[in-house]
Design a protein around this motif. Structure first.
Motif, PDB file in Angstrom:
ATOM      1  N   PHE A  18      11.340  -1.526 -13.932  1.00 27.79           N
ATOM      2  CA  PHE A  18      10.259  -2.225 -13.247  1.00 27.79           C
ATOM      3  C   PHE A  18       9.262  -2.807 -14.236  1.00 27.79           C
ATOM      4  N   SER A  19       8.662  -3.923 -13.823  1.00 26.76           N
ATOM      5  CA  SER A  19       7.541  -4.513 -14.541  1.00 26.76           C
ATOM      6  C   SER A  19       6.283  -4.334 -13.699  1.00 26.76           C
ATOM      7  N   VAL A  20       5.159  -4.143 -14.358  1.00 27.68           N
ATOM      8  CA  VAL A  20       3.883  -4.095 -13.659  1.00 27.68           C
ATOM      9  C   VAL A  20       3.439  -5.523 -13.397  1.00 27.68           C
ATOM     10  N   LEU A  21       3.173  -5.843 -12.136  1.00 23.59           N
ATOM     11  CA  LEU A  21       2.767  -7.199 -11.749  1.00 23.59           C
ATOM     12  C   LEU A  21       1.256  -7.388 -11.795  1.00 23.59           C
ATOM     13  N   PHE A  22       0.518  -6.391 -11.285  1.00 23.32           N
ATOM     14  CA  PHE A  22      -0.934  -6.488 -11.200  1.00 23.32           C
ATOM     15  C   PHE A  22      -1.566  -5.173 -11.635  1.00 23.32           C
ATOM     16  N   ILE A  23      -2.780  -5.274 -12.194  1.00 19.94           N
ATOM     17  CA  ILE A  23      -3.573  -4.087 -12.478  1.00 19.94           C
ATOM     18  C   ILE A  23      -4.972  -4.272 -11.895  1.00 19.94           C
ATOM     19  N   ILE A  65      -2.435   0.716 -11.424  1.00 19.10           N
ATOM     20  CA  ILE A  65      -1.358  -0.206 -11.058  1.00 19.10           C
ATOM     21  C   ILE A  65      -1.580  -0.763  -9.661  1.00 19.10           C
ATOM     22  N   GLU A  66      -1.484  -2.086  -9.537  1.00 18.17           N
ATOM     23  CA  GLU A  66      -1.692  -2.767  -8.254  1.00 18.17           C
ATOM     24  C   GLU A  66      -0.456  -3.523  -7.782  1.00 18.17           C
ATOM     25  N   GLY A  67       0.613  -3.519  -8.564  1.00 14.77           N
ATOM     26  CA  GLY A  67       1.820  -4.211  -8.129  1.00 14.77           C
ATOM     27  C   GLY A  67       2.975  -3.955  -9.074  1.00 14.77           C
ATOM     28  N   LEU A  68       4.188  -3.936  -8.516  1.00 16.69           N
ATOM     29  CA  LEU A  68       5.398  -3.690  -9.295  1.00 16.69           C
ATOM     30  C   LEU A  68       6.484  -4.676  -8.881  1.00 16.69           C
ATOM     31  N   LYS A  69       7.377  -4.951  -9.815  1.00 21.76           N
ATOM     32  CA  LYS A  69       8.508  -5.827  -9.530  1.00 21.76           C
ATOM     33  C   LYS A  69       9.735  -5.306 -10.270  1.00 21.76           C
ATOM     34  N   HIS A  70      10.847  -5.153  -9.545  1.00 18.59           N
ATOM     35  CA  HIS A  70      12.098  -4.723 -10.175  1.00 18.59           C
ATOM     36  C   HIS A  70      12.638  -5.855 -11.041  1.00 18.59           C
ATOM     37  N   LYS A  71      13.174  -5.507 -12.196  1.00 22.91           N
ATOM     38  CA  LYS A  71      13.605  -6.527 -13.153  1.00 22.91           C
ATOM     39  C   LYS A  71      14.906  -7.216 -12.758  1.00 22.91           C
ATOM     40  N   SER A  72      15.709  -6.582 -11.911  1.00 26.60           N
ATOM     41  CA  SER A  72      16.991  -7.201 -11.561  1.00 26.60           C
ATOM     42  C   SER A  72      17.259  -7.258 -10.056  1.00 26.60           C
ATOM     43  N   LYS A  73      16.528  -6.494  -9.269  1.00 27.78           N
ATOM     44  CA  LYS A  73      16.729  -6.476  -7.824  1.00 27.78           C
ATOM     45  C   LYS A  73      15.543  -7.148  -7.116  1.00 27.78           C
ATOM     46  N   PRO A  74      15.764  -7.686  -5.928  1.00 25.84           N
ATOM     47  CA  PRO A  74      14.684  -8.367  -5.191  1.00 25.84           C
ATOM     48  C   PRO A  74      13.734  -7.374  -4.523  1.00 25.84           C
ATOM     49  N   ILE A  75      12.988  -6.654  -5.354  1.00 26.87           N
ATOM     50  CA  ILE A  75      12.057  -5.636  -4.874  1.00 26.87           C
ATOM     51  C   ILE A  75      10.692  -5.896  -5.500  1.00 26.87           C
ATOM     52  N   GLY A 103     -13.186  -4.984   0.654  1.00 24.72           N
ATOM     53  CA  GLY A 103     -12.620  -6.332   0.554  1.00 24.72           C
ATOM     54  C   GLY A 103     -13.039  -7.066  -0.699  1.00 24.72           C
ATOM     55  N   ASN A 104     -13.422  -6.319  -1.743  1.00 20.51           N
ATOM     56  CA  ASN A 104     -13.953  -6.967  -2.938  1.00 20.51           C
ATOM     57  C   ASN A 104     -13.369  -6.385  -4.222  1.00 20.51           C
ATOM     58  N   HIS A 105     -12.090  -6.003  -4.187  1.00 18.21           N
ATOM     59  CA  HIS A 105     -11.451  -5.373  -5.342  1.00 18.21           C
ATOM     60  C   HIS A 105     -10.685  -6.418  -6.157  1.00 18.21           C
ATOM     61  N   ALA A 106     -11.037  -6.557  -7.421  1.00 18.80           N
ATOM     62  CA  ALA A 106     -10.407  -7.546  -8.302  1.00 18.80           C
ATOM     63  C   ALA A 106      -9.140  -6.971  -8.931  1.00 18.80           C
ATOM     64  N   VAL A 107      -8.054  -7.741  -8.866  1.00 21.73           N
ATOM     65  CA  VAL A 107      -6.812  -7.363  -9.539  1.00 21.73           C
ATOM     66  C   VAL A 107      -6.375  -8.516 -10.439  1.00 21.73           C
ATOM     67  N   LYS A 108      -5.717  -8.163 -11.525  1.00 20.63           N
ATOM     68  CA  LYS A 108      -5.307  -9.162 -12.511  1.00 20.63           C
ATOM     69  C   LYS A 108      -3.792  -9.258 -12.578  1.00 20.63           C
ATOM     70  N   SER A 109      -3.277 -10.475 -12.531  1.00 24.08           N
ATOM     71  CA  SER A 109      -1.846 -10.708 -12.690  1.00 24.08           C
ATOM     72  C   SER A 109      -1.469 -10.542 -14.158  1.00 24.08           C
ATOM     73  N   ILE A 110      -0.501  -9.695 -14.425  1.00 28.84           N
ATOM     74  CA  ILE A 110      -0.036  -9.486 -15.799  1.00 28.84           C
ATOM     75  C   ILE A 110       0.700 -10.723 -16.304  1.00 28.84           C
ATOM     76  N   GLU A 111       1.383 -11.424 -15.415  1.00 20.91           N
ATOM     77  CA  GLU A 111       2.183 -12.584 -15.811  1.00 20.91           C
ATOM     78  C   GLU A 111       1.328 -13.791 -16.156  1.00 20.91           C
ATOM     79  N   THR A 112       0.237 -14.003 -15.424  1.00 17.41           N
ATOM     80  CA  THR A 112      -0.555 -15.229 -15.599  1.00 17.41           C
ATOM     81  C   THR A 112      -1.969 -14.996 -16.126  1.00 17.41           C
ATOM     82  N   CYS A 168       0.825  -1.204   0.000  1.00 19.51           N
ATOM     83  CA  CYS A 168       0.000   0.000   0.000  1.00 19.51           C
ATOM     84  C   CYS A 168       0.874   1.276   0.000  1.00 19.51           C
ATOM     85  N   LEU A 169       0.928   2.033   1.082  1.00 19.94           N
ATOM     86  CA  LEU A 169       1.790   3.216   1.102  1.00 19.94           C
ATOM     87  C   LEU A 169       3.238   2.827   0.870  1.00 19.94           C
TER      88      LEU A 169
END
Length: 359
Positions: free
Chosen positions: A301-306, A313-323, A269-278, A245-246
Motif C-alpha cells: 500500500f501507498s499512503v495517499l493522504f496525511i 494517515i488519512e488515505g491508502l491505495k493498494h499498489k496493484s489492486k483497485p483498492i 468539518g475543518n480538518h486539513a489533509v494533504k495529498s502525498i502525490e500532489t 472512515c471505519l
C-alpha cells in the motif's frame, strides 16, 4: 421551569445545565465536534451511536431542521450537549426547531453547558465517559465502548436504490453504519446501489452481480470488528473497493495493518489533509476516534493522504489492486466538498471496469 441536567464525567468533573425537552438518564463516550453547522446530521449519523456529542460552536439550531438532511431514520448520537439553543430559526428550508427534532428522534439535548470547558476536559483526558442525569450524585458506570455497535446500526436486509441514469454500474455499500448522504452521492454519480448488511459475504455479492464495493463509515473501535476481517479481505481481493472512515480502517486491518485510538479524535468539518502525490491540501469533514498506525502500513500500500495537524494517515491505495480508502468523509454532508470528486472518480472507474487511481 426547565429541569436541571448534570453531566457527570469519569474524570470527576460535574457540569450543570438544563434539559431542552425531556429528562433522561443516559451514559456514553463523551466527544466533541468543531463544526459550525450540521447538528441535524450529527443527531442522525449512525457513526455517533453510543456517544454524547458536544458541539463546540456556541449557537445551535440557528437554521432549523428539515427531513432532507437526516442521515438515517433512527440512529445517531446518544445525546447532544450544547451551550445555547435557538428556538426561532431563520432559514427558507426549515420546517422545525432543534427542540422538535429532538422530540422526533428521541435524542436528548442538554444546554447551558460550558462547552468550551468541557472540550478542554476531553482534550486533556483520554477515554472520557459521562452520564447525563438530574441527580448530581449519580456515578458513571460505563468504562468501555459497546463492541456490538456496528451490528446495532447496520441494515437487517439489503436495500436496492436504482441508478438515476442509464450507467451500467452496480455498487454494493457494506453498511457498518452508513450515512444516507454517502449513498445519495454514489447514486448521483450514476450508480445503482445495493445497501447490504455488515456481515454480507463475497458469495452474496456474487449473487447480486455487483461491479464494486464501498465499505462504509460506522461507529466504535475497528478492533471490535475483527471477526469480519477475513470477509472484508476476500471481498476486496475480488472487487474494486473504496473504504470510508471505519471502512478504511477495516480494509487496513484486513491487509495486515493495525489501528490505534486517538487521544480525542477528529470530528468536524475543518480538518486539513494533504495529498502525498500532489502536495495539495484539502479541507475535509471527519468523524472518527481511531486511525491506522503509521508504522504498520504494508509494502503493498501507498499512503495517499496525511492529516496536516498530526500527520496521521488519512488515505491508502493498494499498489496493484483497485483498492482505495480514506479516513475522512468525501461526501461532505455537512462540510467542505473539496474531496467529493473521489466518489465520482470511483464510480467512473468502476464503470470503465479499470483499475482506478486518484490524484
Amino acid at each position: 421551569m426547565q429541569t436541571a441536567a448534570y453531566l457527570i464525567l469519569n474524570t470527576g468533573d460535574i457540569l450543570e445545565g438544563k434539559f431542552l425537552h425531556q429528562q433522561v438518564v443516559i451514559e456514553g463516550e463523551v466527544v466533541f465536534n468543531t463544526s459550525m453547522m450540521g447538528y441535524q446530521e450529527v443527531m442522525t449519523d449512525p457513526s455517533y451511536e453510543g456517544q454524547l456529542v458536544t458541539m463546540t460552536y456556541p449557537l445551535i439550531g440557528n437554521y432549523g431542521c428539515n427531513d432532507d438532511v437526516k442521515e438515517s431514520e433512527v440512529f445517531g448520537a446518544k445525546a447532544l450537549i450544547i451551550q445555547t439553543p435557538n428556538h426561532q430559526p431563520d432559514h427558507p428550508t426549515s420546517t422545525s426547531t432543534l427542540k422538535t427534532l429532538a422530540e422526533k428522534t428521541s435524542v436528548p439535548i442538554i444546554y447551558d453547558i460550558d462547552t468550551r470547558h468541557l472540550t478542554k476536559i476531553i482534550r486533556t483526558h483520554s477515554n472520557v465517559f459521562g452520564k447525563i442525569s438530574s441527580d448530581p450524585t449519580d456515578k458513571v458506570t460505563m468504562a468501555h465502548i459497546d463492541p456490538d455497535l456496528v451490528k446495532k446500526v447496520s441494515v437487517k436486509k439489503s436495500i436496492s436504490i436504482p441508478a438515476k441514469d442509464n450507467k451500467d454500474v452496480h455498487l454494493a455499500v457494506i453498511d457498518f453504519g452508513q450515512k444516507k448522504s454517502i449513498v445519495d452521492v454514489l447514486n448521483q454519480a450514476g450508480a445503482h446501489i445495493t445497501v447490504c448488511p455488515y456481515n454480507t459475504t463475497k458469495e452474496m455479492l456474487d449473487q447480486l452481480d455487483v461491479d464494486g464495493v464501498v465499505f462504509s463509515n460506522g461507529p466504535g473501535d475497528p478492533a471490535d470488528c475483527l471477526p469480519l476481517i477475513p470477509t472484508v479481505k476476500k471481498i476486496a481481493d475480488h472487487y474494486p473497493s473504496f473504504g470510508i472512515c471505519l471502512g478504511h480502517q477495516l480494509l487496513a486491518l484486513s491487509y495486515g495493518m493495525s489501528t490505534k485510538k486517538l487521544a480525542y479524535g477528529h470530528r468536524g468539518g475543518n480538518h486539513a489533509v494533504k495529498s502525498i502525490e500532489t502536495g495539495k491540501v484539502y479541507m475535509t469533514s471527519q468523524n472518527h476516534g481511531y486511525v491506522v498506525c503509521e508504522d504498520s502500513v504494508t509494502d503493498d500500500f501507498s499512503v495517499l493522504f496525511i492529516n496536516v495537524n498530526d500527520q496521521s494517515i488519512e488515505g491508502l491505495k493498494h499498489k496493484s489492486k483497485p483498492i482505495t480508502s480514506v479516513q475522512f468523509h468525501p461526501e461532505a454532508h455537512p462540510g467542505p466538498t473539496d474531496t467529493m470528486h473521489l466518489i465520482y472518480d470511483f464510480v467512473r472507474d468502476v464503470t470503465k471496469k479499470e483499475v482506478y487511481s486518484h490524484a
